[in-house]
Design a protein around this motif. Structure first.
Motif, PDB file in Angstrom:
ATOM      1  N   ALA A  33       0.838  -1.207   0.000  1.00 19.07           N
ATOM      2  CA  ALA A  33       0.000   0.000   0.000  1.00 19.07           C
ATOM      3  C   ALA A  33       0.872   1.256   0.000  1.00 19.07           C
ATOM      4  N   ALA A  34       1.993   1.207   0.711  1.00 15.84           N
ATOM      5  CA  ALA A  34       2.887   2.373   0.762  1.00 15.84           C
ATOM      6  C   ALA A  34       3.503   2.635  -0.617  1.00 15.84           C
ATOM      7  N   PHE A  35       3.951   1.591  -1.290  1.00 11.23           N
ATOM      8  CA  PHE A  35       4.509   1.768  -2.641  1.00 11.23           C
ATOM      9  C   PHE A  35       3.441   2.318  -3.588  1.00 11.23           C
ATOM     10  N   ALA A  36       2.212   1.827  -3.450  1.00  6.09           N
ATOM     11  CA  ALA A  36       1.129   2.316  -4.317  1.00  6.09           C
ATOM     12  C   ALA A  36       0.894   3.806  -4.067  1.00  6.09           C
ATOM     13  N   GLN A  37       0.941   4.210  -2.790  1.00  6.65           N
ATOM     14  CA  GLN A  37       0.765   5.635  -2.473  1.00  6.65           C
ATOM     15  C   GLN A  37       1.911   6.476  -3.026  1.00  6.65           C
ATOM     16  N   LEU A  38       3.053   5.849  -3.212  1.00  8.21           N
ATOM     17  CA  LEU A  38       4.199   6.556  -3.790  1.00  8.21           C
ATOM     18  C   LEU A  38       4.158   6.519  -5.323  1.00  8.21           C
ATOM     19  N   GLY A  39       3.036   6.052  -5.866  1.00  9.51           N
ATOM     20  CA  GLY A  39       2.843   6.099  -7.315  1.00  9.51           C
ATOM     21  C   GLY A  39       3.380   4.890  -8.063  1.00  9.51           C
ATOM     22  N   LYS A  40       3.755   3.843  -7.332  1.00  8.96           N
ATOM     23  CA  LYS A  40       4.291   2.647  -7.988  1.00  8.96           C
ATOM     24  C   LYS A  40       3.162   1.679  -8.352  1.00  8.96           C
ATOM     25  N   ARG A  41       3.398   0.921  -9.412  1.00  6.22           N
ATOM     26  CA  ARG A  41       2.458  -0.146  -9.785  1.00  6.22           C
ATOM     27  C   ARG A  41       2.888  -1.404  -9.036  1.00  6.22           C
ATOM     28  N   VAL A  42       1.972  -1.927  -8.223  1.00  5.24           N
ATOM     29  CA  VAL A  42       2.340  -2.962  -7.246  1.00  5.24           C
ATOM     30  C   VAL A  42       1.532  -4.245  -7.460  1.00  5.24           C
ATOM     31  N   LEU A  43       2.236  -5.358  -7.459  1.00  7.23           N
ATOM     32  CA  LEU A  43       1.576  -6.665  -7.435  1.00  7.23           C
ATOM     33  C   LEU A  43       1.995  -7.398  -6.166  1.00  7.23           C
ATOM     34  N   LEU A  44       1.000  -7.898  -5.420  1.00  8.66           N
ATOM     35  CA  LEU A  44       1.270  -8.704  -4.230  1.00  8.66           C
ATOM     36  C   LEU A  44       0.894 -10.154  -4.535  1.00  8.66           C
ATOM     37  N   VAL A  45       1.791 -11.081  -4.204  1.00 10.34           N
ATOM     38  CA  VAL A  45       1.551 -12.487  -4.525  1.00 10.34           C
ATOM     39  C   VAL A  45       1.448 -13.280  -3.232  1.00 10.34           C
ATOM     40  N   ILE A  81      -5.469 -14.290 -13.035  1.00 11.61           N
ATOM     41  CA  ILE A  81      -6.017 -14.465 -11.684  1.00 11.61           C
ATOM     42  C   ILE A  81      -5.953 -13.184 -10.853  1.00 11.61           C
ATOM     43  N   VAL A  82      -5.312 -12.138 -11.407  1.00 11.20           N
ATOM     44  CA  VAL A  82      -5.085 -10.936 -10.605  1.00 11.20           C
ATOM     45  C   VAL A  82      -6.394 -10.225 -10.240  1.00 11.20           C
ATOM     46  N   ILE A  83      -6.471  -9.775  -9.008  1.00 14.57           N
ATOM     47  CA  ILE A  83      -7.639  -9.032  -8.516  1.00 14.57           C
ATOM     48  C   ILE A  83      -7.169  -7.638  -8.089  1.00 14.57           C
ATOM     49  N   GLU A  84      -7.874  -6.606  -8.546  1.00 13.04           N
ATOM     50  CA  GLU A  84      -7.538  -5.240  -8.112  1.00 13.04           C
ATOM     51  C   GLU A  84      -8.122  -4.988  -6.732  1.00 13.04           C
ATOM     52  N   CYS A  85      -7.289  -4.478  -5.806  1.00 13.86           N
ATOM     53  CA  CYS A  85      -7.762  -4.269  -4.433  1.00 13.86           C
ATOM     54  C   CYS A  85      -7.890  -2.787  -4.109  1.00 13.86           C
ATOM     55  N   ASP A  86      -8.646  -2.515  -3.042  1.00 13.13           N
ATOM     56  CA  ASP A  86      -8.926  -1.127  -2.659  1.00 13.13           C
ATOM     57  C   ASP A  86      -7.681  -0.349  -2.271  1.00 13.13           C
ATOM     58  N   ASP A  87      -6.640  -1.044  -1.823  1.00 12.89           N
ATOM     59  CA  ASP A  87      -5.424  -0.352  -1.417  1.00 12.89           C
ATOM     60  C   ASP A  87      -4.598   0.142  -2.602  1.00 12.89           C
ATOM     61  N   GLY A  88      -5.124  -0.040  -3.819  1.00 15.65           N
ATOM     62  CA  GLY A  88      -4.385   0.431  -4.997  1.00 15.65           C
ATOM     63  C   GLY A  88      -3.327  -0.553  -5.455  1.00 15.65           C
ATOM     64  N   VAL A  89      -3.455  -1.794  -4.993  1.00 11.74           N
ATOM     65  CA  VAL A  89      -2.511  -2.827  -5.390  1.00 11.74           C
ATOM     66  C   VAL A  89      -3.257  -3.955  -6.100  1.00 11.74           C
ATOM     67  N   ASP A  90      -2.534  -4.700  -6.925  1.00 13.85           N
ATOM     68  CA  ASP A  90      -3.083  -5.915  -7.509  1.00 13.85           C
ATOM     69  C   ASP A  90      -2.668  -7.095  -6.647  1.00 13.85           C
ATOM     70  N   LEU A  91      -3.556  -8.081  -6.580  1.00 13.16           N
ATOM     71  CA  LEU A  91      -3.294  -9.271  -5.766  1.00 13.16           C
ATOM     72  C   LEU A  91      -3.394 -10.522  -6.626  1.00 13.16           C
ATOM     73  N   ALA A  92      -2.367 -11.370  -6.543  1.00 18.59           N
ATOM     74  CA  ALA A  92      -2.476 -12.728  -7.077  1.00 18.59           C
ATOM     75  C   ALA A  92      -2.800 -13.608  -5.871  1.00 18.59           C
ATOM     76  N   PRO A  93      -4.052 -14.029  -5.742  1.00 14.95           N
ATOM     77  CA  PRO A  93      -4.520 -14.620  -4.483  1.00 14.95           C
ATOM     78  C   PRO A  93      -4.068 -16.066  -4.275  1.00 14.95           C
ATOM     79  N   ALA A  94      -4.150 -16.479  -3.006  1.00 16.15           N
ATOM     80  CA  ALA A  94      -3.985 -17.883  -2.632  1.00 16.15           C
ATOM     81  C   ALA A  94      -5.363 -18.476  -2.399  1.00 16.15           C
ATOM     82  N   SER A  95      -5.436 -19.775  -2.420  1.00 12.57           N
ATOM     83  CA  SER A  95      -6.651 -20.469  -1.993  1.00 12.57           C
ATOM     84  C   SER A  95      -6.179 -21.689  -1.213  1.00 12.57           C
ATOM     85  N   ILE A  96      -7.119 -22.384  -0.604  1.00 16.77           N
ATOM     86  CA  ILE A  96      -6.764 -23.555   0.199  1.00 16.77           C
ATOM     87  C   ILE A  96      -6.077 -24.616  -0.667  1.00 16.77           C
ATOM     88  N   GLU A  97      -6.360 -24.601  -1.975  1.00 15.72           N
ATOM     89  CA  GLU A  97      -5.731 -25.575  -2.882  1.00 15.72           C
ATOM     90  C   GLU A  97      -4.209 -25.492  -2.854  1.00 15.72           C
TER      91      GLU A  97
END
Ligand code: ADP
Ligand code: MG
Length: 260
Positions: A33-45, A81-97
């Protein structure tokens, strides 16, 4: 013709420590979230089958149709699989699988390189990619260390909390030798820091020298705000912007900018 500009790829940072509860996931969400606020394009895995990162960003891991499980088995691309999140970051999610992914990968050659290959596909779309590792040194964590340019090691400033760091650094040495020459230990990120405790101060002062690696600054203070944030699907940078925890993560993110 003018020379073609090289498209710079994302800097990939693994956030790892085989100990649980050291604030890996909290650090990934907050630094992201901090990197996104600094204007960076962020992916969290999210590479942990417990899917705490996924959950804490407001995504229900049980409702995710395709996750890093499918990506690591070659059945989906990260972009799918990427999901855009409210914190301004993209998320590649996990699941129980994801709990079963390692078992399948163990029978495959070059399993440590699968994540690296998958991330190449999206590296040009981001400035920074943060990998939230599980509390183990298993195949998925080795894959993260193989894919990463840098490693951040969250570590609470408490007695015994650094006991796993030596083992992690041994693994890093092996990874550098056999899998990923470029892996750079960015440093220890002191977490859950209680500035009033002499003991915490001592651990903080000792740890960098003990392992010969940098200690990131400032330490992240222990504050109750962190427990509240995931419940609303946002990081502390959104729920408690001006808290000292949020400020510390912003400062650490800024200190890392020259590395991106
Ligand atoms: P890990 O991913 O290493 O297992 P988590 O990020 O899930 O660790 O954090 C473990 C627990 O500690 C969580 O309940 C989290 O809310 C809490 N926590 C993390 N950072 C802080 C902090 N700075 N102050 C207080 N609690 C924190
Ligand atoms: Mg975690």
């Amino acid at each position: 013709m003018p020379p073609r500009k090289r498209t710079p790829g994302a800097t990939i940072l693994a956030v790892a420590n085989q100990k649980g509860g050291v604030a890996k996931t909290t650090s990934v969400a907050s630094l992201g979230a901090a990197f996104a606020q600094l204007g960076k394009r962020v992916l969290l895995v999210d590479l942990d089958a417990q899917a705490c990162l996924t959950f804490s960003l407001g995504v229900d891991p049980d409702a995710v149709e395709e996750s890093m499980h499918q990506v690591l088995l070659g059945q989906a691309g990260i972009a799918d699989i990427v999901i855009e999140c409210d914190d301004g970051v993209d998320l590649a999610p996990a699941s129980i699988e994801l709990a079963g992914t390692e078992a399948v990968l163990l029978g495959r050659p070059a399993r440590e390189f699968v994540l690296q290959g998958a991330l190449k596909e999206v590296a040009k779309d981001y400035d920074v990619i943060l990998l939230d590792c599980s509390p183990s040194l298993g195949v998925l964590t080795l894959g993260a260390l193989t894919a990463a340019n840098g490693l951040v090691i969250p570590m609470p400033c408490e007695m015994l909390s650094h006991r796993g760091v030596g083992q992690l650094l041994d693994t890093v040495a092996d990874v550098k030798k056999y899998l990923n020459k470029k892996l750079d230990v960015v440093g220890i990120l002191p977490t859950l820091f209680d500035g009033r405790s002499n003991h915490a101060q001592e651990v903080l002062a000792d740890v960098g020298e003990r392992y010969g690696i940098p200690v990131l600054d400032p330490p992240i203070p222990r504050t109750v705000r962190f427990a509240e944030a995931p419940a609303v699907g946002r990081s502390i940078l959104a729920t408690a912007k001006s808290s000292k925890g949020a400020k510390a993560y912003r400062d650490v993110a800024e200190s890392l900018l020259p590395r991106l």
